[in-house]
Write a protein that holds these residues in place. Structure first.
Motif, PDB file in Angstrom:
ATOM      1  N   UNK A 174      -5.863   7.424  -5.511  1.00 27.10           N
ATOM      2  CA  UNK A 174      -5.822   8.057  -6.831  1.00 27.10           C
ATOM      3  C   UNK A 174      -4.459   8.709  -7.023  1.00 27.10           C
ATOM      4  N   UNK A 175      -3.824   8.418  -8.144  1.00 27.20           N
ATOM      5  CA  UNK A 175      -2.570   9.076  -8.518  1.00 27.20           C
ATOM      6  C   UNK A 175      -2.930  10.318  -9.322  1.00 27.20           C
ATOM      7  N   UNK A 176      -2.694  11.491  -8.757  1.00 29.87           N
ATOM      8  CA  UNK A 176      -3.070  12.749  -9.417  1.00 29.87           C
ATOM      9  C   UNK A 176      -2.131  13.113 -10.558  1.00 29.87           C
ATOM     10  N   UNK A 177      -0.995  12.447 -10.663  1.00 31.12           N
ATOM     11  CA  UNK A 177      -0.083  12.626 -11.787  1.00 31.12           C
ATOM     12  C   UNK A 177       0.662  11.321 -12.014  1.00 31.12           C
ATOM     13  N   UNK A 178       1.227  11.172 -13.191  1.00 36.56           N
ATOM     14  CA  UNK A 178       1.967   9.948 -13.499  1.00 36.56           C
ATOM     15  C   UNK A 178       3.284   9.916 -12.713  1.00 36.56           C
ATOM     16  N   UNK A 179       3.549   8.759 -12.105  1.00 31.36           N
ATOM     17  CA  UNK A 179       4.769   8.569 -11.332  1.00 31.36           C
ATOM     18  C   UNK A 179       5.584   7.495 -12.040  1.00 31.36           C
ATOM     19  N   UNK A 180       6.735   7.886 -12.538  1.00 31.45           N
ATOM     20  CA  UNK A 180       7.525   6.987 -13.383  1.00 31.45           C
ATOM     21  C   UNK A 180       8.936   6.822 -12.835  1.00 31.45           C
ATOM     22  N   UNK A 181       9.614   5.817 -13.361  1.00 28.22           N
ATOM     23  CA  UNK A 181      11.033   5.618 -13.080  1.00 28.22           C
ATOM     24  C   UNK A 181      11.320   5.287 -11.629  1.00 28.22           C
ATOM     25  N   UNK A 182      12.359   5.941 -11.100  1.00 28.61           N
ATOM     26  CA  UNK A 182      12.779   5.659  -9.737  1.00 28.61           C
ATOM     27  C   UNK A 182      11.712   6.041  -8.716  1.00 28.61           C
ATOM     28  N   UNK A 183      10.962   7.093  -9.010  1.00 25.16           N
ATOM     29  CA  UNK A 183       9.912   7.499  -8.082  1.00 25.16           C
ATOM     30  C   UNK A 183       8.827   6.424  -7.971  1.00 25.16           C
ATOM     31  N   UNK A 184       8.559   5.731  -9.066  1.00 27.44           N
ATOM     32  CA  UNK A 184       7.593   4.640  -9.014  1.00 27.44           C
ATOM     33  C   UNK A 184       8.092   3.511  -8.127  1.00 27.44           C
ATOM     34  N   UNK A 185       9.377   3.205  -8.218  1.00 26.56           N
ATOM     35  CA  UNK A 185       9.953   2.167  -7.357  1.00 26.56           C
ATOM     36  C   UNK A 185       9.897   2.589  -5.894  1.00 26.56           C
ATOM     37  N   UNK A 186      10.185   3.857  -5.631  1.00 31.44           N
ATOM     38  CA  UNK A 186      10.139   4.363  -4.255  1.00 31.44           C
ATOM     39  C   UNK A 186       8.722   4.275  -3.703  1.00 31.44           C
ATOM     40  N   UNK A 187       7.742   4.651  -4.527  1.00 30.65           N
ATOM     41  CA  UNK A 187       6.353   4.617  -4.078  1.00 30.65           C
ATOM     42  C   UNK A 187       5.921   3.196  -3.722  1.00 30.65           C
ATOM     43  N   UNK A 188       6.295   2.226  -4.537  1.00 34.09           N
ATOM     44  CA  UNK A 188       5.920   0.838  -4.257  1.00 34.09           C
ATOM     45  C   UNK A 188       6.548   0.346  -2.962  1.00 34.09           C
ATOM     46  N   UNK A 189       7.793   0.730  -2.714  1.00 31.48           N
ATOM     47  CA  UNK A 189       8.478   0.292  -1.507  1.00 31.48           C
ATOM     48  C   UNK A 189       7.946   0.989  -0.260  1.00 31.48           C
ATOM     49  N   UNK A 190       7.394   2.185  -0.405  1.00 30.86           N
ATOM     50  CA  UNK A 190       6.884   2.924   0.747  1.00 30.86           C
ATOM     51  C   UNK A 190       5.613   2.302   1.314  1.00 30.86           C
ATOM     52  N   UNK A 191       4.835   1.588   0.488  1.00 34.93           N
ATOM     53  CA  UNK A 191       3.526   1.082   0.919  1.00 34.93           C
ATOM     54  C   UNK A 191       3.676  -0.287   1.583  1.00 34.93           C
TER      55      UNK A 191
END
Length: 382
Positions: free
Chosen positions: A279-296
């Motif tokens: 569950x994403x407790x807040x919206x993750x946008x922009x560069x942080x979204x790219x970082x999150x995808x690469x972390x998994x």
């Protein structure tokens, strides 16, 4: 309010947004208690709320009855098959307690009967593999036959066509300079029983020689085996013979269960895990979204293109999550943005059959075994 209480309330806020999921029961408790009751929280340091609340009066102080009701169980329980083949099966079991899920796993591993080679009569073995090791390897070869067609063989019983299967193995390496690989394909079913004669000083010239089995009829003449001959799992290496080496033996298979020896276990493995929930407790946008995808490493997240040109992270494949926690590590408050959970009453089962019975039949038989156990307890209590 302490820091731990603040974390629980923040987790509860994210939980409220996920209450439209079918796995979440109707909210009778406050959100933070409902979260603790139905979810395991997987934080960076360790999982939390791993226990299950079973006491009927656990929430009596706030007027909530926590009793287990049969009607509620019937309405919530379901089994959904997600993958099925001849060798393995994956399915979801929803609405049960972890102890019941573990009971199915233990029954599948240790209490479902199969046929396996128990006694090996070796007439000749000049290979490099010792007799004891050879017999052990033969015992681990799966036999393709329905064990429900056979009876158990006790110490006082005589081996016959209803409790014993006899196989013969006789191979010799005749080609000089070449090694011969002996596989399970060389095991020949003897439907008429043993061919080895018992040696006894009491035998006279007029007495009939006895074999190691007392088949009154041939197994291939029985209707249950007429169109389905008994065989073993093919292409399993048993031994390798050099020039002049020979193996001649008989292998007698009987009925047994896995808790006696692993060779009678009908599954190569049987395991389950709770359904992951991301569950994403807040919206993750922009560069942080790219970082999150690469972390998994399990590729759980995807990037969604919004109408106004923004890019937002979404949870695309939550079932693929292995709870490695890579997405909430490395600081930057990732643990506050991403909540990793497991649903306490939703189990993803995987059954890998050894080949004796299809996986769906194994699960059905496990249900029958558990049913018999329940009936035994009820009869003892009454």
């Amino acid at each position: 309010m302490s820091d731990s209480d603040s974390e629980v309330m923040a987790e509860a806020d994210g939980f409220v947004s996920a209450l439209n999921m079918p796995d979440v029961p109707s909210a009778k408790l406050p959100p933070h208690l409902e979260l603790r009751k139905t979810r395991v929280l997987c934080n960076v340091d360790a999982p939390h709320n791993t226990d299950t609340v079973q006491y009927s009066g656990a929430y009596a102080s706030i007027g909530v009855d926590n009793s287990l009701r049969f009607d509620d169980f019937c309405n919530n329980f379901r089994v959904e098959v997600t993958r099925l083949s001849h060798e393995d099966m994956e399915f979801d079991m929803v609405g049960i307690d972890p102890s019941i899920a573990n009971a199915f796993r233990r029954i599948l591993l240790a209490e479902l009967p199969t046929m396996a080679i128990e006694k090996v009569l070796i007439a000749n073995n000049t290979s490099v593999v010792q007799d004891e090791v050879l017999a052990h390897r033969l015992g681990l070869i799966p036999i393709k036959v329905d064990p429900r067609l056979f009876d158990y063989l006790s110490e006082n019983d005589t081996p016959n066509e209803k409790n014993t299967i006899v196989f013969k193995l006789h191979v010799r390496c005749e080609e000089k300079g070449q090694r011969l690989t002996v596989t399970s394909n060389e095991l020949t079913w003897l439907p008429k029983g043993s061919e080895f004669l018992k040696t006894s000083e009491s035998l006279t010239s007029t007495s009939k020689a006895e074999t190691y089995t007392s088949f009154t009829c041939s197994q291939d003449s029985l209707p249950e085996f007429g169109g389905n001959p008994i065989s073993v799992y093919p292409d399993i290496t048993i031994d390798k013979l050099g020039f002049g080496q020979e193996i001649e033996l008989e292998a007698h298979a009987v009925k047994g269960v896995g808790k006696t020896h692993a060779k009678w276990s009908p599954v190569a493995t049987c395991w389950y895990r709770m359904l992951p929930e991301v569950v994403l407790t807040e919206e993750i946008e922009g560069k942080k979204a790219e970082v999150l995808k690469q972390k998994c490493p399990a590729n759980v997240f995807e990037i969604e293109d919004l109408a106004d040109g923004r890019k937002r992270a979404t949870v695309a494949r939550p079932r693929a999550c292995t709870l490695c926690r890579e997405c909430i590590k490395d600081g930057e408050d990732w643990e506050k943005r991403v909540s990793l959970r497991r649903v306490k009453d939703h189990f993803m089962f995987t059954i890998e059959s050894t080949g004796a019975l299809p996986p769906e039949v194994l699960f059905t038989e496990a249900v029958k075994v558990l049913e018999d156990k329940c009936e035994l307890v009820i009869s003892d209590l009454s």
